[in-house]
Design a protein around this motif. Structure first.
Motif, PDB file in Angstrom:
ATOM      1  N   GLY A  70     -18.366 -19.678 -32.511  1.00 58.31           N
ATOM      2  CA  GLY A  70     -19.801 -19.452 -32.458  1.00 58.31           C
ATOM      3  C   GLY A  70     -20.097 -17.971 -32.392  1.00 58.31           C
ATOM      4  N   SER A  71     -21.335 -17.658 -32.025  1.00 62.52           N
ATOM      5  CA  SER A  71     -21.741 -16.255 -31.907  1.00 62.52           C
ATOM      6  C   SER A  71     -22.516 -16.074 -30.606  1.00 62.52           C
ATOM      7  CB  SER A  71     -22.598 -15.837 -33.098  1.00 62.52           C
ATOM      8  OG  SER A  71     -23.783 -16.587 -33.140  1.00 62.52           O
ATOM      9  N   LEU A  72     -22.451 -14.866 -30.084  1.00 62.46           N
ATOM     10  CA  LEU A  72     -23.094 -14.553 -28.813  1.00 62.46           C
ATOM     11  C   LEU A  72     -23.871 -13.247 -28.959  1.00 62.46           C
ATOM     12  CD1 LEU A  72     -23.412 -15.214 -25.773  1.00 62.46           C
ATOM     13  CD2 LEU A  72     -21.375 -13.814 -25.385  1.00 62.46           C
ATOM     14  N   ASP A  73     -25.197 -13.352 -29.083  1.00 64.01           N
ATOM     15  CA  ASP A  73     -26.031 -12.159 -29.161  1.00 64.01           C
ATOM     16  C   ASP A  73     -26.253 -11.623 -27.747  1.00 64.01           C
ATOM     17  OD1 ASP A  73     -27.709 -10.173 -30.342  1.00 64.01           O
ATOM     18  OD2 ASP A  73     -29.425 -11.284 -29.592  1.00 64.01           O
ATOM     19  N   VAL A  74     -25.961 -10.357 -27.539  1.00 66.95           N
ATOM     20  CA  VAL A  74     -26.051  -9.759 -26.206  1.00 66.95           C
ATOM     21  C   VAL A  74     -27.215  -8.786 -26.079  1.00 66.95           C
ATOM     22  CG1 VAL A  74     -23.569 -10.029 -25.867  1.00 66.95           C
ATOM     23  CG2 VAL A  74     -24.449  -7.856 -26.723  1.00 66.95           C
ATOM     24  N   THR A  75     -28.077  -8.738 -27.081  1.00 67.37           N
ATOM     25  CA  THR A  75     -29.137  -7.730 -27.134  1.00 67.37           C
ATOM     26  C   THR A  75     -29.950  -7.661 -25.846  1.00 67.37           C
ATOM     27  OG1 THR A  75     -29.299  -7.979 -29.524  1.00 67.37           O
ATOM     28  CG2 THR A  75     -31.182  -6.975 -28.403  1.00 67.37           C
ATOM     29  N   ILE A  99     -19.174 -24.234 -23.680  1.00 65.00           N
ATOM     30  CA  ILE A  99     -18.142 -23.326 -23.169  1.00 65.00           C
ATOM     31  C   ILE A  99     -17.647 -23.698 -21.784  1.00 65.00           C
ATOM     32  CG2 ILE A  99     -18.947 -21.387 -24.568  1.00 65.00           C
ATOM     33  CD1 ILE A  99     -20.243 -20.255 -21.982  1.00 65.00           C
ATOM     34  N   ASP A 100     -18.262 -24.693 -21.166  1.00 63.13           N
ATOM     35  CA  ASP A 100     -17.852 -25.077 -19.815  1.00 63.13           C
ATOM     36  C   ASP A 100     -16.389 -25.503 -19.789  1.00 63.13           C
ATOM     37  OD1 ASP A 100     -20.303 -24.556 -18.644  1.00 63.13           O
ATOM     38  OD2 ASP A 100     -21.050 -26.586 -18.990  1.00 63.13           O
ATOM     39  N   ASP A 101     -15.645 -24.923 -18.847  1.00 60.76           N
ATOM     40  CA  ASP A 101     -14.227 -25.215 -18.623  1.00 60.76           C
ATOM     41  C   ASP A 101     -13.347 -24.917 -19.841  1.00 60.76           C
ATOM     42  OD1 ASP A 101     -12.371 -25.861 -16.644  1.00 60.76           O
ATOM     43  OD2 ASP A 101     -12.087 -27.865 -17.501  1.00 60.76           O
ATOM     44  N   LYS A 102     -13.811 -24.054 -20.726  1.00 57.78           N
ATOM     45  CA  LYS A 102     -13.042 -23.646 -21.901  1.00 57.78           C
ATOM     46  C   LYS A 102     -12.503 -22.233 -21.688  1.00 57.78           C
ATOM     47  CE  LYS A 102     -14.489 -27.193 -24.372  1.00 57.78           C
ATOM     48  NZ  LYS A 102     -13.676 -28.348 -24.593  1.00 57.78           N
ATOM     49  N   VAL A 103     -11.518 -21.866 -22.491  1.00 56.16           N
ATOM     50  CA  VAL A 103     -11.045 -20.487 -22.526  1.00 56.16           C
ATOM     51  C   VAL A 103     -11.827 -19.815 -23.645  1.00 56.16           C
ATOM     52  CG1 VAL A 103      -9.086 -18.957 -22.914  1.00 56.16           C
ATOM     53  CG2 VAL A 103      -8.762 -21.122 -21.675  1.00 56.16           C
ATOM     54  N   VAL A 104     -12.790 -19.000 -23.259  1.00 59.49           N
ATOM     55  CA  VAL A 104     -13.661 -18.336 -24.225  1.00 59.49           C
ATOM     56  C   VAL A 104     -13.047 -16.991 -24.594  1.00 59.49           C
ATOM     57  CG1 VAL A 104     -15.924 -17.281 -24.586  1.00 59.49           C
ATOM     58  CG2 VAL A 104     -15.743 -19.476 -23.397  1.00 59.49           C
ATOM     59  N   LEU A 121     -20.552 -10.655 -20.971  1.00 60.53           N
ATOM     60  CA  LEU A 121     -20.182 -11.410 -19.765  1.00 60.53           C
ATOM     61  C   LEU A 121     -21.432 -11.901 -19.034  1.00 60.53           C
ATOM     62  CD1 LEU A 121     -17.248  -9.158 -18.537  1.00 60.53           C
ATOM     63  CD2 LEU A 121     -17.078 -11.470 -19.516  1.00 60.53           C
ATOM     64  N   ASP A 122     -22.468 -11.059 -18.975  1.00 59.41           N
ATOM     65  CA  ASP A 122     -23.728 -11.485 -18.367  1.00 59.41           C
ATOM     66  C   ASP A 122     -24.351 -12.641 -19.147  1.00 59.41           C
ATOM     67  OD1 ASP A 122     -23.444  -9.542 -16.424  1.00 59.41           O
ATOM     68  OD2 ASP A 122     -24.923  -8.179 -17.294  1.00 59.41           O
ATOM     69  N   ALA A 123     -24.338 -12.541 -20.470  1.00 59.44           N
ATOM     70  CA  ALA A 123     -24.903 -13.601 -21.314  1.00 59.44           C
ATOM     71  C   ALA A 123     -24.130 -14.911 -21.128  1.00 59.44           C
ATOM     72  CB  ALA A 123     -24.887 -13.175 -22.782  1.00 59.44           C
ATOM     73  N   LEU A 124     -22.813 -14.829 -21.054  1.00 62.87           N
ATOM     74  CA  LEU A 124     -22.007 -16.040 -20.853  1.00 62.87           C
ATOM     75  C   LEU A 124     -22.390 -16.754 -19.572  1.00 62.87           C
ATOM     76  CD1 LEU A 124     -18.310 -15.203 -21.815  1.00 62.87           C
ATOM     77  CD2 LEU A 124     -19.865 -16.804 -22.927  1.00 62.87           C
ATOM     78  N   GLY A 125     -22.683 -15.991 -18.531  1.00 61.42           N
ATOM     79  CA  GLY A 125     -23.067 -16.581 -17.250  1.00 61.42           C
ATOM     80  C   GLY A 125     -24.317 -17.430 -17.341  1.00 61.42           C
ATOM     81  N   ASP A 126     -25.194 -17.116 -18.280  1.00 64.33           N
ATOM     82  CA  ASP A 126     -26.408 -17.914 -18.481  1.00 64.33           C
ATOM     83  C   ASP A 126     -26.174 -19.136 -19.355  1.00 64.33           C
ATOM     84  OD1 ASP A 126     -27.898 -16.242 -16.908  1.00 64.33           O
ATOM     85  OD2 ASP A 126     -28.881 -15.199 -18.572  1.00 64.33           O
ATOM     86  N   LEU A 127     -25.039 -19.188 -20.021  1.00 58.89           N
ATOM     87  CA  LEU A 127     -24.776 -20.260 -20.978  1.00 58.89           C
ATOM     88  C   LEU A 127     -23.819 -21.327 -20.479  1.00 58.89           C
ATOM     89  CD1 LEU A 127     -24.440 -18.044 -24.158  1.00 58.89           C
ATOM     90  CD2 LEU A 127     -26.397 -19.460 -23.497  1.00 58.89           C
TER      91      LEU A 127
END
Length: 185
Positions: A70-75, A99-104, A121-127
């Motif tokens: 996938g893609s992760l926009d961090v803007t 992404i829960d319990d996955k190795v991202v 990393l901040d964006a991942l925390g919201d997802l």
């Protein structure tokens, strides 16, 4: 960061070099993860997205399994929005399994100050809540401002801060190359 060609541009990596780097990163990922189970690749726009897709294709060739990508926009998570307020938002697209319990594995083209990865990393925390987060980059040029280190690096390219490292990918730029500009003349 895409470097515009100028009279002082030097090509440091060509298509074959980039292909070898992606292959090496794929093998390292499989080795460190003991296979492709539970891996999710998230490319950071712009050039991290096609790199993540290439990496997924290489993993499929080697392991015979499709790795969700996938893609992760961090803007909106960047700490420099006041300095550069006009940024185009690009889509964040998570694979169907999330992404829960996955190795991202965050995939980006150039690691420089570390601020883009901090934003990721901040964006991942919201997802969601990954089991682990790893970082794969095509080029690590040094000059970190934050304590961030890539787990998988295609090429370490020590640079001066006056130089610019540009990654060009055929999907976006019509050719594959890593170019350095500026610095010495």
């Amino acid at each position: 960061m895409n470097a515009a060609p100028d009279q002082f541009a030097r090509v440091l990596l060509e298509s074959a070099d980039i292909s070898r780097a992606v292959t090496r990163i794929a093998h390292e990922l499989l080795e460190s993860n003991k296979g492709a189970d539970d891996l999710v690749l998230l490319g950071i726009p712009t050039r991290g997205v096609p790199l993540a897709r290439r990496l997924a294709a290489r993993l499929a060739e080697v392991e015979g399994t499709n790795v969700p990508t996938g893609s992760l926009d961090v803007t909106m998570y960047r700490d420099d929005l006041r300095r550069h307020p006009t940024r185009t938002l690009l889509p964040t697209e998570l694979p169907p399994g999330g992404i829960d319990d996955k190795v991202v594995v965050l995939v980006d083209d150039v690691l420089y100050s570390g601020r883009t990865i901090r934003a990721a990393l901040d964006a991942l925390g919201d997802l969601g809540r990954p089991r682990a987060v790893r970082l794969a980059v095509l080029v690590d040029r040094g000059h970190r401002e934050l304590p961030i280190r890539a787990d998988h690096v295609g090429k370490n390219l020590p640079t001066s801060s006056a130089e610019r490292v540009g990654v060009q990918l055929s999907e976006l730029d019509g050719r594959d190359a890593v170019v350095i500009t500026g610095g010495q003349g």
